[in-house]
Motif scaffolding. Structure first.
Motif, mmCIF file in Angstrom:
data_model
loop_
_atom_site.group_PDB
_atom_site.id
_atom_site.type_symbol
_atom_site.label_atom_id
_atom_site.label_comp_id
_atom_site.label_asym_id
_atom_site.label_seq_id
_atom_site.Cartn_x
_atom_site.Cartn_y
_atom_site.Cartn_z
ATOM 1 N N MET A 1 0.639 -1.158 0.098
ATOM 2 C CA MET A 1 0.069 0.145 -0.059
ATOM 3 C C MET A 1 0.864 1.283 0.027
ATOM 4 S SD MET A 1 -2.749 -1.640 0.043
ATOM 5 C CE MET A 1 -4.009 -0.263 0.036
ATOM 6 N N LEU A 2 0.730 2.341 -0.870
ATOM 7 C CA LEU A 2 1.244 3.420 -0.972
ATOM 8 C C LEU A 2 0.099 4.762 -1.202
ATOM 9 C CD1 LEU A 2 3.859 2.630 -3.925
ATOM 10 C CD2 LEU A 2 4.219 2.860 -1.210
ATOM 11 N N ASP A 3 0.431 5.662 -0.174
ATOM 12 C CA ASP A 3 -0.267 6.881 -0.479
ATOM 13 C C ASP A 3 0.520 7.984 -1.138
ATOM 14 O OD1 ASP A 3 -2.540 5.733 1.222
ATOM 15 O OD2 ASP A 3 -1.559 6.579 3.227
ATOM 16 N N VAL A 4 -0.351 8.427 -2.103
ATOM 17 C CA VAL A 4 0.748 9.287 -3.070
ATOM 18 C C VAL A 4 -0.332 10.808 -3.270
ATOM 19 C CG1 VAL A 4 1.903 7.660 -4.296
ATOM 20 C CG2 VAL A 4 -0.212 8.273 -5.330
ATOM 21 N N VAL B 1 -5.857 2.014 -8.137
ATOM 22 C CA VAL B 1 -6.086 3.137 -7.023
ATOM 23 C C VAL B 1 -7.377 2.574 -6.138
ATOM 24 C CG1 VAL B 1 -6.760 5.393 -6.839
ATOM 25 C CG2 VAL B 1 -5.256 4.817 -8.732
ATOM 26 N N VAL B 2 -7.125 2.132 -5.017
ATOM 27 C CA VAL B 2 -8.110 1.620 -4.109
ATOM 28 C C VAL B 2 -8.841 2.722 -3.456
ATOM 29 C CG1 VAL B 2 -7.178 -0.864 -4.248
ATOM 30 C CG2 VAL B 2 -6.318 0.932 -2.293
ATOM 31 N N GLU B 3 -8.202 3.840 -3.233
ATOM 32 C CA GLU B 3 -9.169 4.752 -2.324
ATOM 33 C C GLU B 3 -8.564 6.203 -2.961
ATOM 34 O OE1 GLU B 3 -9.850 6.010 2.260
ATOM 35 O OE2 GLU B 3 -8.841 4.204 1.780
ATOM 36 N N ALA C 1 -4.848 12.648 -0.573
ATOM 37 C CA ALA C 1 -3.903 11.708 -1.423
ATOM 38 C C ALA C 1 -4.771 10.489 -2.227
ATOM 39 C CB ALA C 1 -3.032 11.169 -0.387
ATOM 40 N N MET C 2 -4.117 9.765 -2.783
ATOM 41 C CA MET C 2 -4.810 8.501 -3.429
ATOM 42 C C MET C 2 -4.020 7.343 -2.778
ATOM 43 S SD MET C 2 -4.952 9.230 -7.496
ATOM 44 C CE MET C 2 -2.999 9.317 -7.676
ATOM 45 N N ARG C 3 -4.646 6.304 -2.578
ATOM 46 C CA ARG C 3 -4.150 5.189 -2.169
ATOM 47 C C ARG C 3 -3.743 4.251 -3.318
ATOM 48 N NH1 ARG C 3 -5.314 2.888 3.811
ATOM 49 N NH2 ARG C 3 -3.977 4.755 3.947
ATOM 50 N N LEU C 4 -2.922 3.680 -3.416
ATOM 51 C CA LEU C 4 -2.150 2.782 -4.321
ATOM 52 C C LEU C 4 -1.962 1.151 -3.767
ATOM 53 C CD1 LEU C 4 0.121 4.671 -6.578
ATOM 54 C CD2 LEU C 4 -2.436 4.637 -6.739
ATOM 55 N N ARG C 5 -2.586 0.201 -4.438
ATOM 56 C CA ARG C 5 -2.153 -1.109 -3.967
ATOM 57 C C ARG C 5 -1.542 -1.826 -5.026
ATOM 58 N NH1 ARG C 5 -6.909 -5.485 -3.045
ATOM 59 N NH2 ARG C 5 -6.678 -5.702 -5.069
ATOM 60 N N ALA C 6 -0.288 -1.946 -4.809
ATOM 61 C CA ALA C 6 0.425 -3.065 -5.927
ATOM 62 C C ALA C 6 0.467 -4.337 -5.153
ATOM 63 C CB ALA C 6 1.856 -2.821 -5.677
ATOM 64 N N LEU C 7 -0.154 -5.421 -6.098
ATOM 65 C CA LEU C 7 -0.453 -6.879 -5.831
ATOM 66 C C LEU C 7 0.529 -7.582 -6.721
ATOM 67 C CD1 LEU C 7 -2.511 -8.546 -4.436
ATOM 68 C CD2 LEU C 7 -3.796 -8.704 -6.294
ATOM 69 N N VAL C 8 1.297 -8.299 -5.933
ATOM 70 C CA VAL C 8 2.628 -9.042 -6.252
ATOM 71 C C VAL C 8 2.414 -10.352 -6.026
ATOM 72 C CG1 VAL C 8 3.789 -7.046 -6.707
ATOM 73 C CG2 VAL C 8 3.850 -8.437 -4.466
#
Length: 403
Positions: free
Chosen positions: A255-258, A290-292, A297-304
């Motif tokens: 999870m990343l907030d940008v 972009v999950v939120e 900010a936007m919240r990004l979710r990187a699924l690996v």
């Protein structure tokens, strides 16, 4: 006196000679098995595990039958033979347990656990280990029972125990309730495939791997090298997470907030480049969404994805570090920020039109405005005349305001 000494030494000498012959015979067979075991791992395992118990069984049996046939008139014959029986029973139980272990190891050798897809092998290993523990315990209990039956007093006691077996069974069942529950839970775990040796689990909010399963407890090797000891009934009575139930491959998220200025397509391409640069990724899943998008900010979710849990943990840490570095270097304006809007205390339209309001004018209902004075007149009574009253003449106050 001399005849008595001869009657004692002669059987012992014959027994000693028989023991030496038996020992030589066992050693010869052992050497032959070791030579043959150069081409067969099973024979080598059999020769190593069964060597000692076979020596005891063969030598003690040779001594027993020699004394029984040659020392008919010796006073110590009965006691000696009884002790020999007890030792031979223990040695036979030892030999049977060793042979069972050899057979189980031969079965385990067909299923390797050092390969990527080892779910079936770990299942077989778990079941065989549980069977080994049950068989060894059963052999030991049977051997102890046979030893007790060699005593005449124990046979009489056994008759009495059988007569009251119902009452004794109830008492024993109540006393061993916890032990029996764990025993059956261990067998259930082994054959229900709910958990196996080597499975990655989450229990008591701890992440670890199943290291050992016994008839009474399970050892979980926690990631920081601690050992969590749990009763086997825990895994049949409480929920837990099994990350390798069907396969070892797993998905993980970062999870990343940008800031809203970040170009998301470029972030997706950078995630793909980062995954392709490491051997921790198994090539299955690479998703950035972009999950939120609320607040500042936007919240990004990187699924690996990765082949197992340890690699997945390292992969998530690698992606988190890589993406943070990329954001800082390539898009510093997209780092999370807090926005604040600074405005004048007076509204713009009021400044332009020259209209101002005081705090008191917006805090009173019955004065300081045409509508407010009208409401005040309505509450003071509509039947009272207001004719001849100047605009500056104050309105009569209601009685409740004069008190």
């Amino acid at each position: 006196m001399r005849d008595t000494l001869i009657d004692t030494l002669e059987p012992l000498g014959i027994a000693l000679g028989a023991a030496l012959v038996a020992l030589l015979l066992v050693q010869t067979v052992h050497v032959m098995l070791l030579r043959a075991g150069r081409r067969s791992a099973l024979l080598t395992e059999l020769a190593n595990r069964a060597h000692r118990p076979t020596q005891w069984v063969v030598v003690l049996s040779a001594v027993y039958f020699t004394i029984r046939d040659t020392a008919d008139e010796a006073d110590w014959r009965h006691t000696f033979l009884h002790v020999e029986q007890l030792i031979i029973i223990g040695a036979v139980a030892w030999l049977v347990a060793a042979l069972l272990v050899v057979a189980e190891d031969a079965a385990l050798a067909r299923f390797r656990t050092d390969v990527p897809d080892n779910r079936q092998a770990r299942r077989v290993h778990t079941q065989v280990v549980m069977i080994r523990r049950v068989t060894v315990a059963t052999v030991a209990v049977l051997a102890a029972g046979v030893m007790l039956m060699t005593f005449p007093q124990a046979r009489i006691l056994g008759t009495s125990v059988i007569a009251s077996a119902g009452f004794v069974g109830i008492i024993a069942g109540l006393a061993a309730q916890s032990l029996l529950r764990n025993l059956f839970a261990g067998l259930q775990l082994a054959f229900s495939d709910a958990v196996r040796l080597g499975d990655v689990v989450i229990v008591e909010e701890e992440w670890g791997r199943i290291q050992e399963i016994t008839l009474s407890y399970v050892v979980v090797h926690v990631w920081d090298d601690r050992r969590l000891i749990l009763p086997t009934s825990y895994f049949t009575e409480k929920p837990f997470q099994n990350w390798t139930r069907n396969e070892a491959a797993l998905l993980g998220d970062v999870m990343l907030d940008v800031d809203w200025w970040l170009p998301v397509p470029e972030a997706r391409e950078e995630l793909r480049r980062a995954l392709e640069s490491t051997d921790l990724w198994d090539g299955r899943v690479s998703v950035l969404q972009v999950v939120e998008a609320t607040g500042n900010a936007m919240r990004l979710r990187a699924l690996v994805s990765a082949t197992d849990a340890p690699k997945l943990w390292d992969l998530r840490c690698f992606i988190r570090e890589h993406m943070v570095t990329w954001l800082r270097d390539a898009h510093p304006s997209s780092l999370p920020r807090t926005r604040a809007e600074v405005t004048s205390a007076m509204p713009l339209h009021a400044t332009l039109t020259g209209q101002t309001h005081t705090a008191d004018s917006d805090a009173r209902v019955f004065s300081h405005s045409v509508d407010g004075r009208a409401r005040a007149e309505a509450f003071t009574g509509g039947e009272r005349s207001t004719e001849g009253r100047s605009p500056t003449t104050p309105l009569p106050q209601p009685e409740w305001t004069q008190r």
